[in-house]
Design a protein around this motif. Structure first.
Motif, short mmCIF file in Angstrom:
data_model
loop_
_atom_site.label_atom_id
_atom_site.label_comp_id
_atom_site.label_asym_id
_atom_site.label_seq_id
_atom_site.Cartn_x
_atom_site.Cartn_y
_atom_site.Cartn_z
N ALA A 23 49.73 32.69 38.48
CA ALA A 23 50.03 31.65 39.46
C ALA A 23 51.49 31.71 39.88
O ALA A 23 51.81 31.55 41.07
CB ALA A 23 49.68 30.28 38.88
N ALA A 26 51.93 34.52 42.17
CA ALA A 26 51.36 34.18 43.47
C ALA A 26 52.38 33.41 44.32
O ALA A 26 52.53 33.65 45.52
CB ALA A 26 50.08 33.35 43.29
N GLU A 39 47.03 35.46 47.29
CA GLU A 39 45.62 35.06 47.11
C GLU A 39 44.97 35.86 45.98
O GLU A 39 44.17 35.30 45.21
CB GLU A 39 44.85 35.22 48.41
CG GLU A 39 45.28 34.26 49.51
CD GLU A 39 45.14 32.79 49.14
OE1 GLU A 39 44.21 32.41 48.40
OE2 GLU A 39 46.00 31.99 49.60
N LYS A 41 46.49 37.05 43.35
CA LYS A 41 47.05 36.52 42.10
C LYS A 41 46.41 35.18 41.73
O LYS A 41 46.15 34.92 40.56
CB LYS A 41 48.57 36.39 42.19
CG LYS A 41 49.29 37.71 42.20
CD LYS A 41 49.14 38.41 40.86
CE LYS A 41 49.90 39.70 40.81
NZ LYS A 41 49.79 40.34 39.48
N ILE A 42 46.16 34.34 42.73
CA ILE A 42 45.49 33.07 42.46
C ILE A 42 44.07 33.31 41.97
O ILE A 42 43.60 32.67 41.02
CB ILE A 42 45.49 32.16 43.71
CG1 ILE A 42 46.89 31.59 43.94
CG2 ILE A 42 44.47 31.03 43.59
CD1 ILE A 42 47.40 30.66 42.85
N GLU A 46 42.56 32.13 38.40
CA GLU A 46 41.32 31.36 38.26
C GLU A 46 40.34 32.06 37.31
O GLU A 46 39.65 31.40 36.53
CB GLU A 46 40.69 31.11 39.62
CG GLU A 46 41.49 30.13 40.45
CD GLU A 46 40.99 29.97 41.87
OE1 GLU A 46 40.36 30.91 42.40
OE2 GLU A 46 41.24 28.90 42.45
N THR A 89 48.31 26.19 38.25
CA THR A 89 47.52 26.94 39.22
C THR A 89 47.19 26.07 40.42
O THR A 89 47.29 26.53 41.58
CB THR A 89 46.24 27.50 38.57
OG1 THR A 89 46.61 28.35 37.48
CG2 THR A 89 45.40 28.29 39.56
N ALA A 92 50.32 25.78 42.40
CA ALA A 92 50.62 27.05 43.08
C ALA A 92 49.84 27.18 44.37
O ALA A 92 50.38 27.64 45.39
CB ALA A 92 50.32 28.23 42.15
N LYS A 93 48.59 26.75 44.37
CA LYS A 93 47.77 26.81 45.59
C LYS A 93 48.40 25.96 46.69
O LYS A 93 48.44 26.37 47.87
CB LYS A 93 46.35 26.31 45.30
CG LYS A 93 45.55 27.23 44.42
CD LYS A 93 44.20 26.59 44.13
CE LYS A 93 43.48 27.27 43.03
NZ LYS A 93 42.21 26.59 42.69
#
Length: 103
Positions: A23, A26, A39, A41-42, A46, A89, A92-93
């Protein structure tokens, strides 16, 4: 702590740590304008969270079936890692979305 439980706890720590690292990577990728990499890395973060959840679910299932586990500092530490990685996470998004809007 039983070996099987220790392996599950360590799985939580390792996978949660991997998720948090991915994250963070990312965010750095998004900051550099590399949104495809961000994306990826995310997605990797997940996937690591799913693996951590599998470890956690195994421990919870055992307890629900009456097999109590001794709670140690390592156990608490593993849960802390998981919750931090989930929150990180999610954040981070949101940060990636902001970088997309700015860029």
């Amino acid at each position: 702590m039983e070996q099987e439980n220790l392996e599950a706890v360590m799985g939580l720590i390792i996978n949660a740590g991997n998720a948090k690292s991915d994250a963070m990577e990312a965010i750095h990728a998004a900051k550099a304008g590399k949104f495809d990499e961000a994306e990826e890395k995310i997605k990797s973060a997940e996937e690591s969270l799913v693996q951590a959840h599998h470890s956690q679910t195994g421990l919870l299932t055992k307890e629900a079936q009456g097999e109590a586990m001794t709670i140690t500092l390592l156990t608490v530490h593993s849960q802390d890692h998981l919750m931090t990685a989930i929150a990180f996470t999610d954040l981070a998004k949101e940060i990636i979305d902001l970088y997309k809007k700015i860029g």
